[in-house]
Design a protein around this motif. Structure first.
Motif, PDB file in Angstrom:
ATOM      1  N   UNK A 354     -32.536  -9.104   2.548  1.00 49.24           N
ATOM      2  CA  UNK A 354     -31.222  -9.736   2.761  1.00 49.24           C
ATOM      3  C   UNK A 354     -30.794  -9.565   4.215  1.00 49.24           C
ATOM      4  N   UNK A 355     -29.920 -10.440   4.613  1.00 54.56           N
ATOM      5  CA  UNK A 355     -29.208 -10.318   5.910  1.00 54.56           C
ATOM      6  C   UNK A 355     -30.141 -10.242   7.122  1.00 54.56           C
ATOM      7  N   UNK A 356     -31.118 -11.127   7.142  1.00 51.04           N
ATOM      8  CA  UNK A 356     -32.016 -11.167   8.314  1.00 51.04           C
ATOM      9  C   UNK A 356     -31.335 -11.854   9.493  1.00 51.04           C
ATOM     10  N   UNK A 365     -30.281 -18.165   7.187  1.00 47.77           N
ATOM     11  CA  UNK A 365     -29.926 -18.727   5.880  1.00 47.77           C
ATOM     12  C   UNK A 365     -31.226 -19.145   5.179  1.00 47.77           C
ATOM     13  N   UNK A 366     -31.631 -18.405   4.107  1.00 47.52           N
ATOM     14  CA  UNK A 366     -32.896 -18.745   3.439  1.00 47.52           C
ATOM     15  C   UNK A 366     -32.922 -20.182   2.937  1.00 47.52           C
ATOM     16  N   UNK A 370     -35.613 -23.412   7.385  1.00 50.31           N
ATOM     17  CA  UNK A 370     -36.238 -23.003   8.666  1.00 50.31           C
ATOM     18  C   UNK A 370     -36.804 -21.604   8.519  1.00 50.31           C
ATOM     19  N   UNK A 371     -37.912 -21.311   9.215  1.00 56.08           N
ATOM     20  CA  UNK A 371     -38.458 -19.950   9.122  1.00 56.08           C
ATOM     21  C   UNK A 371     -37.565 -18.949   9.844  1.00 56.08           C
ATOM     22  N   UNK A 372     -37.579 -17.705   9.378  1.00 50.21           N
ATOM     23  CA  UNK A 372     -36.804 -16.652  10.041  1.00 50.21           C
ATOM     24  C   UNK A 372     -37.510 -16.203  11.318  1.00 50.21           C
ATOM     25  N   UNK A 373     -38.842 -16.127  11.244  1.00 56.02           N
ATOM     26  CA  UNK A 373     -39.636 -15.781  12.439  1.00 56.02           C
ATOM     27  C   UNK A 373     -40.272 -17.064  12.969  1.00 56.02           C
TER      28      UNK A 373
END
Ligand code: O2Y
Ligand code: MN
Length: 589
Positions: A354-356, A365-366, A370-373
């Motif tokens: 959570x909360x990346x 926002x999952x 879009x990818x987080x990395x």
């Protein structure tokens, strides 16, 4: 301070570059831990680095979103004659390019420190190693170079008064004048140029602070310039991993392997064997320098001292050893940040925490899709921290290479493994590597891209001449390795992988190992020698599908290769044409 330099050529070049770039100060890097820690602390202060609470002595950096990968369109080989760069490289007349570069570099380090990085590619004093000096205005580059190369004052001692070195200059291309506000990741994407002068053996890089564009020991020196040195001096600078394989009887052999991007090169380099008694140890994951020795064999070193590995997809399943390698003393670029001060990327865990914070510094926002990395996010980690680093990885003599593997990502046509008939045929296998693209690499999925020897973006001269250099190797090293082609990526008509890959790839390495000892049996086919048996104990899979040779599809492949080769014109060696004709003839029999 520069007067302390014993090497006059080096001193004169640094003076010339200071005059050109006009930095506010000069720092000769000693390579010490203290220096590294000081630079990291300064970068934390300036918001370039975030110290990671969960990993000792490790940092996170986010690049400018316009500066996230190597820029092939802005990478040039400026040989005296255009034909010597060949059809696969960008070229500009060297005098014209030098004029352009001198104008870009004029005053470009204003307000910044120029760092002098003396480094060795390869173990200090090894006859296979070579020395470089990078000048840069990026402390991020200095810290990454300290992990990726052997860097420091001892290199200057080694260089002495007369020693030769590859001069390389890098600037982020953003001078700072009074009142200017600096940003965390300065770069100048509109003006980026990564330029190689093969005859002068020098490198100029402007405008990017990222990876292969800025860490000039890696792709620029160890592949583009070193490939030219290898051609001229009778050795090979290759885009290859190096592994040591030990069988259950304790016998060891070393293999080198070339794969285009996104084929799991780092995973294979650190493979955890699924076969009891078989062990794989890592000498290197990206680059091999191979020189002939008096016994007639090729000996390889990994010229690097660290891994600049792609983070997404690296997991306990795909590469547990890479994860262990970057537990400490590492730099992470463009990955996501967790709320407790650790890093995360797609594939690391099945569900994201959570909360990346995403790679651009925003709450992730999952549901965004879009990818987080960033897909090309990286870890920079010292090689000696790899739990399966080979005991001989720093041996100055290098390790003797018994087999060379060429692979690509192909969902059909290319079988799991086959062996070349001889060196010339093996050279042809390298020249005809092609791979289906993944979204991470290009934005397009499944497009077939030729990537001869996985060197397409890294060959410092005409690729046709490079094929010729490979064909000429028997004159330098009569006891050359056997050559194999592998493909882990075949799919069923339903789109399922036919081969489990990862740790099970040891089964293919076992067959190759035993072929090198003339113990494993093979049968001749139109394309090469295929295994008579493969150890698939404990697996249930369709071996027939994995080794099927569809002659109609192969003839289409031949026609397609013929068209691809046309671009090399008269520079395509006869020996390669003969191999293509012979393959076609065998397929038609
Ligand atoms: O995009 C970059 O700057 C890195 S590319 C890279 C990094 C490590 C190993 N291999 C590669 C590659 O593109 O082959
Ligand atoms: Mn690479």
């Amino acid at each position: 301070m520069l007067e302390a330099l014993q090497n006059q050529k080096l001193e004169a070049w640094i003076h010339e570059m200071i005059e050109l770039t006009k930095p506010a100060g000069v720092h000769i890097c000693d390579g010490s831990q203290e220096e590294y820690d000081t630079l990291c602390a300064q970068m934390v202060e300036r918001g370039v680095f975030t110290k990671l609470a969960q990993r000792p002595n490790s940092y996170y950096a986010a690049s400018d979103p316009r500066d996230v990968a190597r820029m092939e369109k802005r990478t040039f080989i400026c040989s005296e004659n255009e034909i010597d760069a060949g059809p696969t490289n960008n070229w500009m007349p060297p005098q014209e390019m030098e004029t352009k570069l001198r104008s870009l570099f004029e005053g470009c380090m204003h307000g910044r420190t120029l760092y002098v990085i003396p480094f060795s590619m390869g173990p200090l004093g090894s006859e296979i190693a070579h020395i470089g000096v990078e000048l840069t205005d990026s402390p991020y580059v200095v810290c990454n170079m300290r992990i990726m190369t052997r860097m420091g004052l001892e290199i200057l001692d080694l260089l002495g008064e007369e020693g030769g070195f590859i001069p390389s200059i890098h600037s982020v291309g953003v001078p700072l004048h009074v009142g200017d506000h600096d940003v965390a990741w300065p770069c100048n994407p509109e003006e980026t140029l990564v330029v190689h002068f093969p005859e002068k053996r020098s490198i100029w890089s402007f405008g990017s602070g990222y990876g292969g564009n800025a860490l000039l020991g890696k792709k620029c020196f160890a592949l583009r310039i070193a490939s030219v040195m290898g051609r001229d001096e009778g050795w090979l600078a290759e885009h290859m991993l190096i592994v040591g394989i030990t069988n259950p009887e304790g016998k060891k052999k070393y293999f080198a392997a070339a794969f285009p991007s996104a084929c799991g090169k780092t995973n294979l380099a650190m493979l955890e064997s699924k076969l009891p008694g078989w062990k794989v140890e890592c000498v290197g994951d990206d680059i091999a320098w191979m020189k002939p020795r008096l016994d007639g064999q090729l000996y390889a070193i990994n010229p690097e001292a660290g891994f600049f590995g792609v983070a997404p997809g690296t997991s306990l399943k795909s590469n547990p050893n890479a994860l262990r390698t970057c537990n400490e003393n590492s730099i992470f670029t463009n990955v996501a940040l967790t709320e407790n001060g650790d890093v995360w990327w797609e594939g690391l865990t099945e569900t994201p925490p959570d909360n990346l914070i995403d790679w651009q510094g925003n709450p992730w926002d999952p549901a965004s899709g879009k990818p987080a990395a960033h897909p090309n996010s990286r870890f920079t980690a010292p090689a000696h921290q790899c739990p399966v680093i080979d005991p001989a990885w720093e041996d100055p003599e290098g390790v003797p290479i018994s087999a060379i593997l060429f692979g690509g990502r192909r969902d059909s046509v290319i079988p799991l493994v086959y062996e070349a008939f001889d060196w010339n045929h093996g050279t042809f296998l390298g020249a005809t590597i092609s791979s289906q693209t993944t979204a991470a690499a290009t934005g397009a999925v499944g497009k077939l891209r030729h990537d001869p020897f996985a060197m397409l973006p890294f060959c410092g001269y005409n690729m046709g001449d490079y094929f010729g250099h490979w064909l000429s190797m028997p004159q330098y090293a009569p006891k050359l390795p056997k050559i194999f082609a592998v493909n882990w990526f075949q799919k069923s008509p339903e789109g399922k992988y036919l081969w489990p890959g990862f740790g099970d790839n040891i089964r293919v390495l076992k067959w190759i190992f035993e072929r090198c000892e003339e113990r494993a049996e093979a049968e001749e086919s139109a394309i090469g020698y295929l295994p008579k048996q493969l150890d698939i104990s404990g697996l249930s899979l369709n071996l027939e599908a994995l080794f099927q040779i569809d002659k109609k599809e192969w003839l289409k492949e031949v026609a397609e290769i013929r068209v691809y080769f046309e671009q090399f014109g008269a520079r395509l060696p006869e020996g390669i044409c003969r191999e293509l004709d012979a393959l076609e003839k065998r397929l038609n029999q």
